[in-house]
Structure formats: structure tokens, C-alpha cells
Scaffold this motif. Structure first.
Motif, PDB file in Angstrom:
ATOM      1  N   ALA A 127       0.837  -1.202   0.000  1.00 12.38           N
ATOM      2  CA  ALA A 127       0.000   0.000   0.000  1.00 12.38           C
ATOM      3  C   ALA A 127       0.875   1.257   0.000  1.00 12.38           C
ATOM      4  O   ALA A 127       0.558   2.246  -0.674  1.00 12.38           O
ATOM      5  N   ALA A 128       1.981   1.217   0.755  1.00 16.09           N
ATOM      6  CA  ALA A 128       2.903   2.356   0.787  1.00 16.09           C
ATOM      7  C   ALA A 128       3.557   2.559  -0.580  1.00 16.09           C
ATOM      8  O   ALA A 128       3.771   3.703  -1.017  1.00 16.09           O
ATOM      9  N   GLU A 129       3.883   1.468  -1.261  1.00 15.62           N
ATOM     10  CA  GLU A 129       4.444   1.570  -2.608  1.00 15.62           C
ATOM     11  C   GLU A 129       3.425   2.172  -3.567  1.00 15.62           C
ATOM     12  O   GLU A 129       3.782   2.956  -4.458  1.00 15.62           O
ATOM     13  N   ALA A 185       5.438  10.245   0.663  1.00 13.48           N
ATOM     14  CA  ALA A 185       5.095   8.857   0.348  1.00 13.48           C
ATOM     15  C   ALA A 185       6.327   7.964   0.405  1.00 13.48           C
ATOM     16  O   ALA A 185       6.255   6.813   0.861  1.00 13.48           O
ATOM     17  N   GLN A 186       7.470   8.463  -0.060  1.00 13.76           N
ATOM     18  CA  GLN A 186       8.706   7.669  -0.016  1.00 13.76           C
ATOM     19  C   GLN A 186       9.131   7.396   1.425  1.00 13.76           C
ATOM     20  O   GLN A 186       9.549   6.282   1.755  1.00 13.76           O
ATOM     21  N   LYS A 235       9.442   3.839   3.495  1.00 18.85           N
ATOM     22  CA  LYS A 235      10.609   3.497   4.302  1.00 18.85           C
ATOM     23  C   LYS A 235      10.175   3.092   5.713  1.00 18.85           C
ATOM     24  O   LYS A 235      10.680   2.111   6.284  1.00 18.85           O
ATOM     25  N   ALA A 236       9.219   3.833   6.271  1.00 17.64           N
ATOM     26  CA  ALA A 236       8.705   3.493   7.599  1.00 17.64           C
ATOM     27  C   ALA A 236       8.033   2.125   7.583  1.00 17.64           C
ATOM     28  O   ALA A 236       8.187   1.332   8.517  1.00 17.64           O
ATOM     29  N   ALA A 237       7.288   1.824   6.506  1.00 20.98           N
ATOM     30  CA  ALA A 237       6.603   0.531   6.405  1.00 20.98           C
ATOM     31  C   ALA A 237       7.605  -0.622   6.346  1.00 20.98           C
ATOM     32  O   ALA A 237       7.378  -1.684   6.928  1.00 20.98           O
ATOM     33  N   LYS A 238       8.723  -0.409   5.654  1.00 25.16           N
ATOM     34  CA  LYS A 238       9.760  -1.453   5.582  1.00 25.16           C
ATOM     35  C   LYS A 238      10.355  -1.712   6.960  1.00 25.16           C
ATOM     36  O   LYS A 238      10.556  -2.872   7.353  1.00 25.16           O
TER      37      LYS A 238
END
Length: 437
Positions: free
Chosen positions: A46-48, A125-126, A130-133
Motif C-alpha cells: 500500500a505504501a508503494e 510517500a517515499q 521506508k517506515a513501512a519497511k
């Protein structure tokens, strides 16, 4: 240690389920099959998608419209006649009659400037990706620790069952000796009754330990993402966990939670810049092509238009001001959450370090006490057979031996759990051979 049947979860490839679980296999399997792992994978996707949505602002917008209408409205009809190129001076402007028109229109637009909102949205968004990873890495480290803890809880419960079973066996043997002595007239009935009562209590405790052992197996399978009726067999080979070198309480650079929160702070800064972009004008370039055709007055025509538009928001009821204020507030919240997280992680590492040191000391202490309890039990059993000590003395000795064995088993398992927790606190993979993504 097994139960019957196999997992009915359709999302799990049964060919990947090992017949015997090593600790490494269990962790790797949980990272793939635990529902929380799949949730973090979907959040990353979703973040991507958010990045691609934000990047769309750098591309032109192209649209195509088509329609057909009939009308006797003088203004609309006259416009269609002009677009179709069928105007003549004999036309009655007040009553041009019923006119039809097929319209096809293509438009392209491109944003030249919007106060930096597109660039800021992309950066936000980027940083969100990064936070999601890092959230995914954090979840995997937590999950690996929980699997290790559940694995050793099973081993602890098994050792507790063995210790209680050994106690039951010892009391049964002691009771046989007591019955023989009672029949020979060298033992009182009360001594036999004491051993029978203690045997019954120990058997009851054994049933309780077996129940706890079953629950720990179910908990372990749950962490693996398997149904609780899945057969389970643990490998008892020595597992080597990572031994951190000189852990320092203030070392937090490896914790993914810190990296995730730092990314969220950066995302909040980008969101603030985007909100401030609402104060600046928006400049767009555009172009269009239009084709019209009619059949009631046969004819067709086309036209085009191109230009640049500038929009400046002079007053929006303080909407932009409120959005900027909200973005500033979100940034302060993120910064304070990062500061709080740093303090909590420093404390977490210190606690994990102290727990591990205490666990290593317990191993040394329990090893000695277990050895002493074993020797004492052997001597007491021999003296009981000789009639030197009473059943109450033997009961106390057997109880101390059982407790010593259980403390020893718990200490050994707790030391490995504490080591895994220290690795988690420092942000390391618990296994040198496994790189947790």
C-alpha cells in the motif's frame, strides 16, 4: 509429542511444513506464514502504491469525452451549427429548429507549478514506504522472539512433566518399599498413608503440567500460523543463538522502530511543506481538440485551443491555514514520539541486558543445587529402605529434587529466551544464519 491431523489453512503450502521443527525452521516458517507477516507485507505494498499515486502529479493529464444531443434551444443549437460549419445567413437566429450534434473532445493538461506540493507529496510517500519497511523488520524481530520464547516454553513444560513423572515414579517405588515394611511389621500405617497422599498429589500435579504443556504447543502453532490440530515434533539439537558482543545500554542504532519513526518525522516535514504549498499559485499548461458533427443539418468541423492558466487562492475560509497548522501539529507529535521511543528503547536494552546476566547466573546456581539434590535423594532413599528416616523426611527430599530439576530446566530455557530478547532489544537477528528482512 504429537497430536493428530494436519492444518486446514488453505493459504499454507503443506509441503513446506517440516516433520520436525528446529528453532531456525520455526522462525523462518513464522516469518512467512504468521498473519501479522502478511499484514505488514500488504501495508508495504500500500505504501508503494502511495508513491506511485504521488508521482502521478509529475505526468500530464489526458482525457477524452464524447456525447450526442438534440436540442431546439436557440443558443445551444446556434453553437452546434457554428461548430459544425453549417452557418448561413438565411438562418433564423430566434428559432433555428431542432439541431443534433455529436461531440468528441480530447484535453491534455500539465502542471507547471503548484508551490512544490507534488514534490513534497512524493517525498512524504517515499518516507512512508521506508517506515513501512522498518515496521516489517520490527514485526519480524518481535515475531522471531515470540517463536523462540514459545519454543523454549514447550521445552520447559516438557522438562517439568519429566520431573513430575520422575517424582511419581520415585514415590511409587518408595511406596512399594513402605508396603513391604508395613507387612513385615517394621513400619507404621501412617507412614504408608503419608506416601500414598503425596503420590496422589504428585500425580495431580503431573496432570496439571501435562495440560500446561499442551497449551504451550497450541501457542507455538498459533505463532506459526498453523491450526492447533497440526502434528508437532520439536528437534532437541543444540541451537546456537547470536551472542551480542559487549552490548551497550545506549546502543539503539540497530532498532528498526527508531528508523521507522525517523522516517515518519521526515514524512511529517514533507507533509508540512505540501500544506504550505497551498499558499502559492498553481500554473497549468493545457491544450484541447474538439470535433463536432451533425446530421439534421449535415456538416462537421473541428477546432483546438491551447494556453496557460494561473490560479491563485485569495481566500478559502482559512482552509490552507488550518491544513498548515494541522501538519505542524503532526510534525511535533512525530518528533515527540521519536524522543519517547528513544528513551523507552534505552530502558528496554538495559532491562534485557540485566535479565540476560541474571539468567546466566541462575544456570550456575541451579546446576549446583540440582547436583546436591540428586545426591541427597539417593542417600535418603537408601536410608529409607534401611528404616533410618521417616516417610515425611523422604517426601521432603523427593520434593526438593523435583523442584531442583524444574528450576534447572527453567533456568536453561530462560537463559536462551533472555539471549533472544537481548538480540531483539539491540535490533539484531537472533540467529547468525538468518537475516530478518
Amino acid at each position: 509429542m504429537a497430536t493428530s491431523a494436519s492444518s486446514q489453512n488453505p493459504d499454507i503450502d503443506h509441503s513446506e511444513i517440516p516433520t520436525e521443527w528446529t528453532l531456525e525452521k520455526a522462525v523462518q516458517f513464522a516469518l512467512k506464514s504468521n498473519p501479522d507477516s502478511e499484514i505488514t507485507r500488504q501495508r508495504l505494498r500500500a505504501a508503494e502504491a502511495d508513491i506511485k499515486a504521488a508521482q502521478s502529479g509529475n505526468y500530464p493529464r489526458l482525457s477524452l469525452q464524447a456525447g450526442y444531443q438534440q436540442t431546439n434551444n436557440p443558443m445551444m443549437a446556434f453553437g452546434s451549427i457554428l461548430n459544425q460549419g453549417t452557418f448561413d445567413f438565411g438562418l433564423d437566429f430566434n428559432s433555428p429548429g431542432q439541431i443534433d450534434n455529436f461531440n468528441l473532445r480530447g484535453t491534455i493538461s500539465y502542471n507547471l507549478y503548484n508551490g512544490g506540493k507534488t514534490h513534497s507529496n512524493i517525498k512524504a510517500a517515499q518516507f512512508g514506504e521506508k517506515a513501512a519497511k522498518h515496521d516489517q523488520t520490527s514485526l519480524h524481530q518481535q515475531l522471531a522472539f515470540q517463536v523462540i520464547k514459545a519454543y523454549f516454553n514447550i521445552l520447559k513444560s516438557q522438562e517439568a512433566v519429566k520431573a513430575k513423572q520422575a517424582a511419581v515414579n520415585a514415590f511409587e517405588e518408595n511406596l512399594k518399599v513402605a508396603h513391604l515394611k508395613y507387612e513385615a511389621g517394621t513400619f507404621l500405617k501412617t507412614e504408608v498413608l503419608n506416601l500414598e497422599v503425596e503420590l496422589a498429589q504428585t500425580q495431580e500435579n503431573l496432570l496439571s503440567m501435562q495440560h500446561i504443556s499442551d497449551l504451550t504447543k497450541h501457542s507455538f502453532l498459533n505463532l506459526l500460523g498453523l491450526e492447533t490440530n497440526q502434528s508437532l515434533s520439536l528437534s532437541l539439537h543444540k541451537t546456537t543463538l547470536r551472542e551480542p558482543s559487549q552490548p551497550v545500554a545506549s546502543e539503539i542504532s540497530h532498532r528498526p522502530e527508531i528508523a521507522a519513526m525517523e522516517a515518519r518525522v521526515s514524512a511529517a516535514k514533507a507533509a508540512l511543506r505540501s500544506a504550505k504549498g497551498g499558499r502559492f499559485p498553481t500554473v497549468n499548461a493545457f491544450g484541447s481538440y474538439q470535433y463536432d458533427e451533425g446530421w439534421r443539418r449535415p456538416g462537421s468541423g473541428d477546432n483546438w485551443a491551447a494556453g496557460i492558466s494561473v490560479d491563485l487562492n485569495l481566500f478559502d475560509g482559512q482552509r490552507t491555514k488550518s491544513q498548515v497548522y494541522k501538519a505542524q501539529t503532526n510534525l511535533v507529535i512525530a518528533q515527540e514520539e521519536l524522543r519517547k521511543l528513544r528513551l523507552n528503547i534505552v530502558m528496554d536494552i538495559e532491562q534485557a541486558k540485566l535479565t540476560y546476566e541474571r539468567a546466566k547466573q541462575r544456570i550456575q546456581v541451579t546446576a549446583k543445587s540440582n547436583e546436591q539434590a540428586e545426591e541427597s535423594a539417593q542417600l535418603s532413599r537408601a536410608r529409607f529402605e534401611e528404616g533410618v528416616i521417616l516417610s515425611s523426611d523422604l517426601i521432603n527430599v523427593e520434593t526438593r529434587l523435583t523442584e531442583a530439576k524444574m528450576r534447572r530446566a527453567i533456568a536453561l530455557a530462560d537463559e536462551q529466551v533472555a539471549l533472544a530478547d537481548l538480540n531483539r532489544a539491540l535490533g539484531y537477528s537472533p540467529f547468525p544464519s538468518i537475516d530478518i528482512p
